[in-house]
Design a protein around this motif. Structure first.
Motif, PDB file in Angstrom:
ATOM      1  N   LYS A  40       0.844  -1.195   0.000  1.00 39.55           N
ATOM      2  CA  LYS A  40       0.000   0.000   0.000  1.00 39.55           C
ATOM      3  C   LYS A  40       0.874   1.237   0.000  1.00 39.55           C
ATOM      4  O   LYS A  40       1.751   1.392   0.845  1.00 39.55           O
ATOM      5  CB  LYS A  40      -0.932   0.014   1.212  1.00 39.55           C
ATOM      6  N   THR A  43      -0.943   7.932   0.930  1.00 37.67           N
ATOM      7  CA  THR A  43      -1.937   8.751   0.232  1.00 37.67           C
ATOM      8  C   THR A  43      -1.208   9.823  -0.565  1.00 37.67           C
ATOM      9  O   THR A  43      -0.055  10.165  -0.276  1.00 37.67           O
ATOM     10  CB  THR A  43      -2.896   9.442   1.224  1.00 37.67           C
ATOM     11  N   VAL A  44      -1.896  10.361  -1.550  1.00 35.23           N
ATOM     12  CA  VAL A  44      -1.326  11.440  -2.358  1.00 35.23           C
ATOM     13  C   VAL A  44      -0.917  12.592  -1.453  1.00 35.23           C
ATOM     14  O   VAL A  44       0.209  13.094  -1.518  1.00 35.23           O
ATOM     15  CB  VAL A  44      -2.341  11.897  -3.432  1.00 35.23           C
ATOM     16  N   ARG A  45      -1.823  13.004  -0.595  1.00 35.28           N
ATOM     17  CA  ARG A  45      -1.521  14.141   0.285  1.00 35.28           C
ATOM     18  C   ARG A  45      -0.384  13.826   1.247  1.00 35.28           C
ATOM     19  O   ARG A  45       0.469  14.664   1.511  1.00 35.28           O
ATOM     20  CB  ARG A  45      -2.761  14.561   1.061  1.00 35.28           C
ATOM     21  N   TYR A  62       0.936   9.288  -9.602  1.00 35.62           N
ATOM     22  CA  TYR A  62       0.099   8.117  -9.361  1.00 35.62           C
ATOM     23  C   TYR A  62      -0.743   7.786 -10.589  1.00 35.62           C
ATOM     24  O   TYR A  62      -0.908   6.623 -10.937  1.00 35.62           O
ATOM     25  CB  TYR A  62      -0.793   8.333  -8.136  1.00 35.62           C
ATOM     26  N   THR A  73      -5.462   1.596  -8.109  1.00 39.66           N
ATOM     27  CA  THR A  73      -6.156   2.366  -7.090  1.00 39.66           C
ATOM     28  C   THR A  73      -7.473   1.683  -6.794  1.00 39.66           C
ATOM     29  O   THR A  73      -8.203   1.316  -7.713  1.00 39.66           O
ATOM     30  CB  THR A  73      -6.371   3.812  -7.562  1.00 39.66           C
ATOM     31  N   ARG A  76     -11.419   4.344  -2.090  1.00 38.09           N
ATOM     32  CA  ARG A  76     -11.071   4.870  -0.778  1.00 38.09           C
ATOM     33  C   ARG A  76     -10.081   3.983  -0.025  1.00 38.09           C
ATOM     34  O   ARG A  76      -9.534   4.381   0.988  1.00 38.09           O
ATOM     35  CB  ARG A  76     -12.326   5.057   0.055  1.00 38.09           C
ATOM     36  N   GLY A  78      -7.213   3.043  -1.185  1.00 43.16           N
ATOM     37  CA  GLY A  78      -5.866   3.513  -1.476  1.00 43.16           C
ATOM     38  C   GLY A  78      -5.276   2.955  -2.754  1.00 43.16           C
ATOM     39  O   GLY A  78      -5.952   2.318  -3.554  1.00 43.16           O
ATOM     40  N   SER A  79      -3.993   3.195  -2.903  1.00 40.99           N
ATOM     41  CA  SER A  79      -3.241   2.748  -4.082  1.00 40.99           C
ATOM     42  C   SER A  79      -2.235   1.690  -3.668  1.00 40.99           C
ATOM     43  O   SER A  79      -1.586   1.817  -2.627  1.00 40.99           O
ATOM     44  CB  SER A  79      -2.513   3.931  -4.723  1.00 40.99           C
TER      45      SER A  79
END
Length: 129
Positions: A40, A43-45, A62, A73, A76, A78-79
């Protein structure tokens, strides 16, 4: 493997844009197994904050990784690192087939089509030589 095992460094003086540096480093780590399938990603942020980049920069990385089949992805959730080898092989084969058809339509013989590919590969893999 925890998210802190993702190792990315941004070189502001590098020729490649920051989004490309992020994309390339994640792709390389996925390819060589440092980031295993199913890992995992932050997150982007979270990654943007950690690297001192804009969230849009990491989001662009991403998106490119997802388009290349390196990550997937899951909304919610995640990636995650995807089984990229198969996707990369399939995409490369499709691109090669498209090129072969186009070169044939342009009237290039096999030798000329292959020479064009070899020159493009040289320019990409050995820039400046």
């Amino acid at each position: 493997m925890s998210p802190q095992n993702l190792k990315i460094s941004i070189d502001p003086a590098a020729a490649d844009a920051p989004f490309e540096q992020v994309r390339a480093q994640i792709a390389d780590q996925a390819r060589d197994g440092r980031l295993p399938v199913g890992h995992k990603l932050p997150t982007v942020r979270g990654l943007a904050e950690e690297l001192g980049l804009a969230a849009n920069t990491v989001a662009k990385s991403y998106r490119a990784l997802e388009a290349d089949g390196v990550i997937e992805t899951r909304g919610r959730n995640g990636s995650f690192i995807a089984a990229a080898g198969d996707a990369a092989d399939k995409e490369a084969a499709a691109a090669a087939a498209d090129y072969a058809r186009r070169a044939h339509r342009l009237g290039l013989d096999r030798r000329a089509a292959l020479a064009a590919v070899e020159e493009a590969l040289r320019a990409t893999y050995e820039p400046g030589t």
